[in-house]
Design a protein around this motif. Structure first.
Motif, PDB file in Angstrom:
ATOM      1  N   PRO A 193       0.797  -1.231   0.000  1.00 40.34           N
ATOM      2  CA  PRO A 193       0.000   0.000   0.000  1.00 40.34           C
ATOM      3  C   PRO A 193       0.831   1.283   0.000  1.00 40.34           C
ATOM      4  CG  PRO A 193      -0.094  -1.032   2.152  1.00 40.34           C
ATOM      5  CD  PRO A 193       0.630  -1.988   1.254  1.00 40.34           C
ATOM      6  N   THR A 194       2.162   1.156   0.220  1.00 45.61           N
ATOM      7  CA  THR A 194       2.961   2.390   0.125  1.00 45.61           C
ATOM      8  C   THR A 194       2.900   2.927  -1.315  1.00 45.61           C
ATOM      9  OG1 THR A 194       5.000   1.152  -0.276  1.00 45.61           O
ATOM     10  CG2 THR A 194       4.585   1.827   1.993  1.00 45.61           C
ATOM     11  N   PHE A 195       2.691   2.045  -2.291  1.00 46.80           N
ATOM     12  CA  PHE A 195       2.529   2.500  -3.678  1.00 46.80           C
ATOM     13  C   PHE A 195       1.346   3.455  -3.799  1.00 46.80           C
ATOM     14  CE2 PHE A 195       4.812  -0.185  -7.059  1.00 46.80           C
ATOM     15  CZ  PHE A 195       5.933  -0.301  -6.267  1.00 46.80           C
ATOM     16  N   ASP A 196       0.286   3.176  -3.041  1.00 48.31           N
ATOM     17  CA  ASP A 196      -0.887   4.046  -3.075  1.00 48.31           C
ATOM     18  C   ASP A 196      -0.615   5.341  -2.322  1.00 48.31           C
ATOM     19  OD1 ASP A 196      -2.975   2.269  -4.340  1.00 48.31           O
ATOM     20  OD2 ASP A 196      -2.429   0.987  -2.659  1.00 48.31           O
ATOM     21  N   ILE A 197      -0.260   5.215  -1.026  1.00 46.09           N
ATOM     22  CA  ILE A 197      -0.229   6.409  -0.177  1.00 46.09           C
ATOM     23  C   ILE A 197       0.947   7.328  -0.493  1.00 46.09           C
ATOM     24  CG2 ILE A 197      -1.586   5.354   1.659  1.00 46.09           C
ATOM     25  CD1 ILE A 197       0.909   4.782   3.203  1.00 46.09           C
ATOM     26  N   GLU A 198       2.008   6.773  -1.087  1.00 44.88           N
ATOM     27  CA  GLU A 198       3.148   7.630  -1.453  1.00 44.88           C
ATOM     28  C   GLU A 198       3.033   8.162  -2.886  1.00 44.88           C
ATOM     29  OE1 GLU A 198       4.843   8.865   0.696  1.00 44.88           O
ATOM     30  OE2 GLU A 198       5.117   7.468   2.351  1.00 44.88           O
ATOM     31  N   GLY A 199       1.932   7.861  -3.553  1.00 46.93           N
ATOM     32  CA  GLY A 199       1.681   8.466  -4.876  1.00 46.93           C
ATOM     33  C   GLY A 199       2.288   7.718  -6.054  1.00 46.93           C
ATOM     34  N   VAL A 200       2.940   6.590  -5.778  1.00 47.74           N
ATOM     35  CA  VAL A 200       3.636   5.861  -6.858  1.00 47.74           C
ATOM     36  C   VAL A 200       2.636   5.290  -7.875  1.00 47.74           C
ATOM     37  CG1 VAL A 200       5.161   3.895  -7.354  1.00 47.74           C
ATOM     38  CG2 VAL A 200       5.558   5.309  -5.326  1.00 47.74           C
ATOM     39  N   GLU A 226       4.698  13.057  -4.799  1.00 45.26           N
ATOM     40  CA  GLU A 226       4.426  13.270  -3.368  1.00 45.26           C
ATOM     41  C   GLU A 226       3.109  12.582  -3.056  1.00 45.26           C
ATOM     42  OE1 GLU A 226       4.331  17.480  -2.202  1.00 45.26           O
ATOM     43  OE2 GLU A 226       5.778  17.853  -3.801  1.00 45.26           O
ATOM     44  N   GLY A 227       3.079  11.821  -1.986  1.00 47.50           N
ATOM     45  CA  GLY A 227       1.838  11.145  -1.600  1.00 47.50           C
ATOM     46  C   GLY A 227       1.051  11.955  -0.585  1.00 47.50           C
ATOM     47  N   ILE A 228       0.236  11.261   0.203  1.00 47.06           N
ATOM     48  CA  ILE A 228      -0.619  11.978   1.163  1.00 47.06           C
ATOM     49  C   ILE A 228      -0.182  11.763   2.603  1.00 47.06           C
ATOM     50  CG2 ILE A 228      -2.628  11.916  -0.375  1.00 47.06           C
ATOM     51  CD1 ILE A 228      -3.782   9.686   1.485  1.00 47.06           C
ATOM     52  N   THR A 229       0.957  11.082   2.803  1.00 45.04           N
ATOM     53  CA  THR A 229       1.320  10.732   4.180  1.00 45.04           C
ATOM     54  C   THR A 229       1.727  11.945   5.015  1.00 45.04           C
ATOM     55  OG1 THR A 229       3.495  10.158   3.300  1.00 45.04           O
ATOM     56  CG2 THR A 229       2.012   8.333   3.754  1.00 45.04           C
ATOM     57  N   LYS A 230       2.150  13.021   4.347  1.00 41.60           N
ATOM     58  CA  LYS A 230       2.571  14.187   5.135  1.00 41.60           C
ATOM     59  C   LYS A 230       1.465  15.236   5.232  1.00 41.60           C
ATOM     60  CE  LYS A 230       7.490  13.660   4.289  1.00 41.60           C
ATOM     61  NZ  LYS A 230       7.697  13.033   2.964  1.00 41.60           N
ATOM     62  N   LEU A 231       0.302  14.898   4.677  1.00 37.27           N
ATOM     63  CA  LEU A 231      -0.796  15.864   4.671  1.00 37.27           C
ATOM     64  C   LEU A 231      -1.439  15.916   6.070  1.00 37.27           C
ATOM     65  CD1 LEU A 231      -2.364  17.645   2.670  1.00 37.27           C
ATOM     66  CD2 LEU A 231      -3.860  15.693   2.245  1.00 37.27           C
ATOM     67  N   ALA A 232      -1.589  17.121   6.614  1.00 42.10           N
ATOM     68  CA  ALA A 232      -2.158  17.250   7.957  1.00 42.10           C
ATOM     69  C   ALA A 232      -3.657  17.562   7.871  1.00 42.10           C
ATOM     70  CB  ALA A 232      -1.439  18.369   8.706  1.00 42.10           C
ATOM     71  N   ALA A 233      -4.405  16.977   8.799  1.00 42.04           N
ATOM     72  CA  ALA A 233      -5.861  17.170   8.828  1.00 42.04           C
ATOM     73  C   ALA A 233      -6.212  18.662   8.915  1.00 42.04           C
ATOM     74  CB  ALA A 233      -6.455  16.408  10.009  1.00 42.04           C
ATOM     75  N   ILE A 234      -5.387  19.422   9.617  1.00 39.21           N
ATOM     76  CA  ILE A 234      -5.674  20.850   9.804  1.00 39.21           C
ATOM     77  C   ILE A 234      -5.675  21.585   8.453  1.00 39.21           C
ATOM     78  CG2 ILE A 234      -3.225  21.397  10.321  1.00 39.21           C
ATOM     79  CD1 ILE A 234      -5.927  23.101  12.226  1.00 39.21           C
ATOM     80  N   VAL A 259       7.304  18.957 -20.552  1.00 40.95           N
ATOM     81  CA  VAL A 259       6.084  18.370 -19.999  1.00 40.95           C
ATOM     82  C   VAL A 259       6.187  18.347 -18.481  1.00 40.95           C
ATOM     83  CG1 VAL A 259       4.860  16.168 -19.767  1.00 40.95           C
ATOM     84  CG2 VAL A 259       5.534  16.979 -22.030  1.00 40.95           C
ATOM     85  N   GLU A 260       5.147  18.809 -17.823  1.00 41.71           N
ATOM     86  CA  GLU A 260       5.079  18.653 -16.365  1.00 41.71           C
ATOM     87  C   GLU A 260       4.456  17.290 -16.075  1.00 41.71           C
ATOM     88  OE1 GLU A 260       2.966  21.809 -14.465  1.00 41.71           O
ATOM     89  OE2 GLU A 260       4.042  23.378 -15.552  1.00 41.71           O
ATOM     90  N   LEU A 261       5.107  16.529 -15.227  1.00 42.70           N
ATOM     91  CA  LEU A 261       4.570  15.221 -14.849  1.00 42.70           C
ATOM     92  C   LEU A 261       4.708  15.115 -13.339  1.00 42.70           C
ATOM     93  CD1 LEU A 261       3.479  12.419 -15.574  1.00 42.70           C
ATOM     94  CD2 LEU A 261       5.818  11.703 -16.081  1.00 42.70           C
ATOM     95  N   ARG A 262       3.575  15.201 -12.634  1.00 42.43           N
ATOM     96  CA  ARG A 262       3.686  15.318 -11.171  1.00 42.43           C
ATOM     97  C   ARG A 262       2.456  14.743 -10.477  1.00 42.43           C
ATOM     98  NH1 ARG A 262       1.189  20.792 -10.413  1.00 42.43           N
ATOM     99  NH2 ARG A 262       1.035  21.763 -12.444  1.00 42.43           N
ATOM    100  N   VAL A 263       2.698  14.233  -9.292  1.00 40.32           N
ATOM    101  CA  VAL A 263       1.627  13.723  -8.430  1.00 40.32           C
ATOM    102  C   VAL A 263       1.822  14.351  -7.066  1.00 40.32           C
ATOM    103  CG1 VAL A 263       0.739  11.672  -7.236  1.00 40.32           C
ATOM    104  CG2 VAL A 263       1.425  11.500  -9.626  1.00 40.32           C
ATOM    105  N   HIS A 264       0.785  14.999  -6.545  1.00 42.76           N
ATOM    106  CA  HIS A 264       0.898  15.598  -5.211  1.00 42.76           C
ATOM    107  C   HIS A 264      -0.480  16.012  -4.708  1.00 42.76           C
ATOM    108  CE1 HIS A 264       0.357  19.275  -7.487  1.00 42.76           C
ATOM    109  NE2 HIS A 264       1.443  18.998  -8.190  1.00 42.76           N
TER     110      HIS A 264
END
Ligand SMILES: NC(=O)c1ccc[n+]([C@@H]2O[C@H](COP(=O)([O-])OP(=O)(O)OC[C@H]3O[C@@H](n4cnc5c(N)ncnc54)[C@H](O)[C@@H]3O)[C@@H](O)[C@H]2O)c1
Ligand SMILES: N[C@@H](CCO)C(=O)O
Ligand code: NA
Length: 436
Positions: A193-200, A226-234, A259-264
């Motif tokens: 699941p790190t593939f999911d939450i880290e954006g891979v 960039e995945g969502i693991t560092k995203l804060a609820a606040i 080309v911009e290629l990004r996940v965040h």
């Protein structure tokens, strides 16, 4: 004509869906493809589990190479996953002259260039609609429907697990770890699941879309992730207060210099349709210079939604193998000799729900009379709204929502309701579709 022969490598979540849907819808699929599509052999390490699905309707082997080396097989479907053995098997299938269908986004994003080169040399097709946004036909839209356009950008919610996590955290105030466990239980998450939450996983899919939209090689190694693991609820809450929702977006954008290629994680105005894509659903927004914005929405994962895309690729390949242009691109999507004379129903025979508004006397027993008439015609009520009569008025509005019923039953009931002395004038009827 003899059905096209398919070999299935891996009959887990997606493979099981492919087997089931292909069998359930085989008549309709044959009418579209112009030829039957038959799973000849299934290879899975877990033969016992495979037997539970396949029974005796196809051969089962535990060695994928027995499928690849079988001269009867025209198309190999790879549903094992990962870049390990799956890569070897796909390359070997191509070398053996088989067409290939895969749902493996990791494999295509990372090794696609090598795979396409081999397929080109061998003159075989490689199709991977299921690899991006599962059941949503986004590859087909980019590759065929939007070919007139200079695609300027693509932005997509292309990972169901992370969208589910963000939605649940926001709506239920649950913490990250709890929701991730739930996503795993529901079968949305990758084996790792790190593939999911880290954006891979989203980056694999964005890479594939960028290649198709802009005509560039797969360049997964250049993607910013960039995945969502560092995203804060606040920050999710502050964004909401400012009129934005935070989504994990996969973005591919053409600029004059590259080309911009990004996940965040990305703030999107809440009023945008894509900001309201919740839970495990996926959506991809594409901007083309001629068409403007288009949006594609649906289930990005799961057994049958993903199987839907795999089978569409099988139909495509089957059609393209046909020598006859009319069969390759059937005018009505079904083969010309398979078009059926199914009647269009008269309006009285359609089934839908209704909103009814009537002006009724503000007295006891009126509602009972109306519900009795509806029940007698088999119309059941879903919701009722009765306004208090205004000061000095003897009548009031009664509004009802019904469950689904045949139009002719509804019309018969309305006629009787209009005959009641306590009902004034005509009943206003607006049809209601739940579209769920
Ligand atoms: N599950 C989804 O919703 C989904 C959606 C889109 C794409 N995909 C992709 O589809 C592919 C399959 O995913 P899944 O969820 O069905 O996985 P899964 O783990 O449920 O199924 C994989 C199957 O392959 C079998 N297998 C493993 N190694 C094998 C080998 N060497 N030879 C033969 N069989 C072997 C396993 O026993 C298992 O039955 C992956 O590439 C995945 O990324 C999955
Ligand atoms: N793990 C993936 C499965 C579908 O590719 C997701 O959550 O979207
Ligand atoms: Na797709």
């Amino acid at each position: 004509m003899k059905p096209i022969q398919v070999g299935l490598l891996g009959i887990g979540t997606v493979g099981g869906g492919v087997f089931t849907v292909l069998e359930r819808n085989q008549d309709e699929i044959t009418r579209r493809a112009g030829r039957g599509i038959r799973i000849n052999t299934v290879a899975d390490l877990n033969v016992e589990r495979a037997k539970e699905i396949v029974k005796d309707r196809a051969q089962i082997v535990n060695d994928a190479r027995a499928v690849i080396n079988n001269p009867e097989i025209d198309i190999v479907v790879e549903l094992i996953g990962g870049y390990g053995i799956a890569k070897d098997l796909v390359l070997e299938a191509i070398a053996a002259g088989k067409h290939v269908v895969t749902a493996n986004k990791a494999l295509i994003a990372v090794h696609g260039n090598e795979i396409f080169k081999a397929a080109h040399a061998k003159g075989v097709m490689v199709a991977f609609e299921a690899a991006v946004a599962g059941g949503i036909p986004i590859i087909k839209a980019l590759r065929e429907g939007l070919t007139a356009n200079r695609i300027e950008w693509i932005a997509g919610i292309i990972n169901g697990t992370t969208n589910f996590i963000l939605s649940e955290m926001r709506d239920k105030g649950l913490d990250f770890a709890t929701v991730l466990k739930e996503a795993q239980r529901l079968g949305y998450a990758e084996a790792d699941p790190t593939f999911d939450i880290e954006g891979v996983d989203a980056a694999h899919k964005a890479t594939i879309m960028s290649a198709i939209a802009f005509g560039i090689p797969m360049q997964f190694d250049k993607a910013h992730i960039e995945g969502i693991t560092k995203l804060a609820a606040i920050d999710i809450r502050y964004a909401e207060q400012l009129g934005y929702r935070i989504k994990l977006l996969g973005i591919a954008k053409k600029t004059p210099t590259g080309v911009e290629l990004r996940v965040h994680p990305t703030l999107i105005p809440t009023k945008r349709l894509i900001a309201n894509v919740e839970g495990a659903m996926n959506a991809v927004q594409v901007f083309g210079d001629a068409v403007g914005t288009t949006l594609y929405y649906g289930k990005g994962a799961g057994s049958e939604p993903t199987a839907s895309a795999v089978i569409a690729d099988l139909v495509d390949i089957t059609r393209l193998l046909s020598a006859d242009p009319e069969h390759r691109v059937p005018y009505l999507a079904f083969q010309p000799d398979a078009v059926q004379n199914t009647p269009v129903l008269p309006i009285g025979e359609i089934t839908t729900s209704y909103y009814l508004r009537m002006r009724v006397a503000d007295q006891a027993g009126v509602l009972a009379d109306i519900t009795k008439i509806l029940a007698a015609h088999g119309v059941s009520i879903d919701a009722l709204l009765q306004k208090e009569a205004d000061e000095g008025e003897s009548q009031t509005d009664l509004v009802a929502l019904t469950h689904e019923t045949k139009e002719k039953n509804m019309l018969a009931a309305i006629k009787e309701i209009q005959n009641l002395k306590t009902v004034d004038g005509e009943v206003v009827k607006i049809r209601l579709e739940n579209l769920s």
